[in-house]
Design a protein around this motif. Structure first.
Motif, short mmCIF file in Angstrom:
data_model
loop_
_atom_site.label_atom_id
_atom_site.label_comp_id
_atom_site.label_asym_id
_atom_site.label_seq_id
_atom_site.Cartn_x
_atom_site.Cartn_y
_atom_site.Cartn_z
N SER A 80 0.80 -1.23 0.00
CA SER A 80 0.00 0.00 0.00
C SER A 80 0.83 1.27 0.00
CB SER A 80 -0.99 0.04 1.19
OG SER A 80 -1.95 -0.98 1.07
N LEU A 81 2.12 1.19 -0.22
CA LEU A 81 2.98 2.37 -0.19
C LEU A 81 3.69 2.52 -1.53
CD1 LEU A 81 4.38 4.67 1.46
CD2 LEU A 81 6.14 2.99 2.06
N THR A 82 3.62 3.73 -2.08
CA THR A 82 4.44 4.05 -3.25
C THR A 82 5.38 5.18 -2.86
OG1 THR A 82 4.44 4.56 -5.62
CG2 THR A 82 2.82 5.71 -4.28
N ARG A 83 6.64 5.04 -3.22
CA ARG A 83 7.64 6.02 -2.84
C ARG A 83 7.91 6.99 -3.98
NH1 ARG A 83 8.59 1.18 -0.72
NH2 ARG A 83 9.22 0.99 1.45
N SER A 84 8.56 8.08 -3.66
CA SER A 84 8.93 9.06 -4.67
C SER A 84 9.76 8.40 -5.77
CB SER A 84 9.74 10.19 -4.02
OG SER A 84 10.19 11.10 -4.99
N GLY A 85 9.35 8.60 -7.00
CA GLY A 85 10.07 8.02 -8.13
C GLY A 85 9.62 6.64 -8.53
N ALA A 86 8.74 6.02 -7.74
CA ALA A 86 8.28 4.67 -8.09
C ALA A 86 7.10 4.76 -9.05
CB ALA A 86 7.90 3.90 -6.83
N ASN A 87 7.34 5.42 -10.18
CA ASN A 87 6.30 5.57 -11.19
C ASN A 87 6.98 5.71 -12.55
OD1 ASN A 87 6.72 8.57 -11.81
ND2 ASN A 87 6.35 8.60 -9.61
N GLY A 88 6.24 5.56 -13.59
CA GLY A 88 6.80 5.67 -14.92
C GLY A 88 5.72 5.74 -15.97
N VAL A 89 6.13 5.95 -17.21
CA VAL A 89 5.19 6.06 -18.33
C VAL A 89 4.84 4.66 -18.83
CG1 VAL A 89 4.84 6.97 -20.64
CG2 VAL A 89 6.14 8.31 -18.95
N PRO A 90 3.58 4.28 -18.85
CA PRO A 90 3.20 2.93 -19.27
C PRO A 90 3.13 2.81 -20.80
CG PRO A 90 1.25 4.15 -18.68
CD PRO A 90 2.41 5.08 -18.43
#
Length: 464
Positions: A191-201
């Motif tokens: 249930s936790l997403t950290r800074s930078g743990a994202n991207g363009v799908p």
């Protein structure tokens, strides 16, 4: 009546109906869109020869299965998680999905995995979906990437969505969520997403999908348990995501691993009623950036309701700007919608009603509250600004009488002779007393605490 902030309200309050919520979550299908559900605890979905799994059937609406043969087969009936059966992959096993589940990766989706990694600092692939053999990656999860302990990557397209500091990864167990929006995807761990743990799908159908490894080879195969893998063919709202994660966490005994931001970390959603949280859309009247975080009224409201309330206010915005943001939202559409728009730009007030109507009509809900345009101390009764704002308020309240909450008028009523904030001058001018303001327009902490109390009472009286 006390609001828990040392503020006594002496005006009459309506009788409050108890909040009863909605039924507890009975199954993952309570959330619409479940298309993939591989559940090792459901013996009816597993076909095995002895302890070796031949077929694992998808319970989701896409159907299909994962199959294995010979020495590649994982074990069933040999290992548990929270006393429930789980599949055990030894580092030499894998299963290949039939084509049906591959449609999940064709557009925005949510995929939740429950697993246990037996090894530390050893790279392993839990699953990997591709457009074809040797094709482009479309979904997947890898732990301890590059031999670095506690590094988890998820994929929503060929580019990795990294989390290089995930203490939940080794050895686990963990619940991971891939949350894919049209233009951004997130890597959630417990249930936790950290800074930078994202991207363009990148979305397109997967034609090959392997559990326990890479479809192209047998290196980096999974060593540990795979308990459940559940996918929805849409992006879940925040509350739906946390509910699904909470449901799976309590089922598999992982609730203590959930981040504190998940309200289900301390209560089992299978036996506790679901709740309707709130979101506030507006300008500085919602944002309250000039107050300490704990004094912002949306935060106070959350405490009064013992629910979550998201502050989506941005100071200085017009009703049109607020509506543009609110009508693009997909994360809070199932919450009680609190709209406070129209205070800025009163001379352009002809759009206020239309903007509010668009926010009400977007993802329609009966659970919404509209608060009034606010006049400043320089806009007393009879002034141009006052006339414009009251005209807006009359139009909006006339359109939505059952959802209109005139907190401005309610506060001014407390300023009448004999009231708790009596101020004859302010009362006569139909402006809020200086005792409840931080400047000519905005309320102070005491004033916004009154707003929080009024909104809380409205929600409780509605039974929301």
């Amino acid at each position: 009546m006390m609001l828990g902030l040392g503020l006594a309200l002496t005006q009459p309050r309506g009788a409050a109906a108890p909040f009863t919520g909605t039924p507890a979550m009975a199954a993952l299908t309570d959330i619409p869109g479940l298309v993939i559900d591989f559940d090792a605890a459901d013996a009816a979905t597993i076909s095995a020869t002895g302890a070796l799994v031949n077929t694992w059937t998808n319970k989701g609406s896409y159907g299909g299965s994962a199959t294995s043969a010979s020495s590649n087969r994982p074990s069933t009936g040999t290992r548990t998680m929270n006393s429930l059966n789980t599949l055990d992959f030894s580092g030499t096993n894998h299963m290949d999905m039939t084509t049906e589940p591959g449609a999940l990766t064709a557009a925005s989706y949510t995929l939740v995995r429950v697993w246990y990694n037996d090894l530390n600092a050893t790279a392993a692939i839990l699953d990997l979906a591709q457009t074809a053999l040797a094709g482009n990656i479309r979904s997947g999860l890898q732990v301890d990437v590059g031999g670095t302990d506690n590094r988890i990557y998820q994929y929503c397209g060929a580019s990795a969505i990294a989390d290089g500091a995930a203490p939940e990864s080794g050895p686990g167990p963990a619940i991971t969520t891939l949350l894919g929006f049209p233009t951004i995807a997130y890597n959630y761990i417990n249930s936790l997403t950290r800074s930078g743990a994202n991207g363009v799908p990148t979305y397109s159908t997967s034609t090959v999908w392997r559990l326990g490894g890479d479809p192209d080879n047998t290196s980096s195969r999974w060593n540990g348990a795979i308990s459940q893998m559940s996918g929805y063919n849409r992006t879940l709202t925040t509350d739906e995501q946390f509910l699904v994660e909470g449901f799976l966490a309590w089922k598999w005994g992982l609730q203590a691993n959930l981040a504190g931001g998940n309200e289900w970390s301390a209560k089992d959603p299978r036996i506790n009623p679901k709740i309707t949280n709130a979101v506030g859309w507006g300008d500085s009247m919602i944002e309250n950036a000039f107050l300490a975080a704990a004094d912002r009224w949306i935060t106070v409201l959350a405490g009064l309701l013992n629910r979550k309330a998201s502050n989506q206010g941005i100071g200085g915005q017009t009703s049109t700007e607020i509506a543009t943001r609110a009508n693009a939202d997909v994360r809070f559409i199932d919450r009680i919608r609190i709209i406070w728009a129209g205070t800025n730009g009163p001379t352009g007030g002809s759009t206020v009603l239309g903007d509010i109507q668009s926010m009400v009509n977007y993802q329609p809900t009966t659970k919404f509250i509209i608060l009034p345009s606010m006049n400043s101390s320089t806009e007393p009764s009879g002034s141009g600004g006052y006339i414009n704002k009251m005209s807006n308020n009359a139009a909006v309240s006339g359109a939505y009488p059952d959802n209109w909450l005139d907190v401005r008028g309610m506060i001014i009523a407390l300023q009448a002779p004999g009231g708790p904030y009596q101020d004859a001058t302010a009362y006569g001018q139909d402006v809020i007393t200086a005792a409840l303001r931080t400047d000519s327009l905005h309320l102070n902490a005491a004033g916004y605490a009154l707003v929080a109390g009024f909104v809380r009472d409205f929600i409780v009286a509605k039974g929301w």
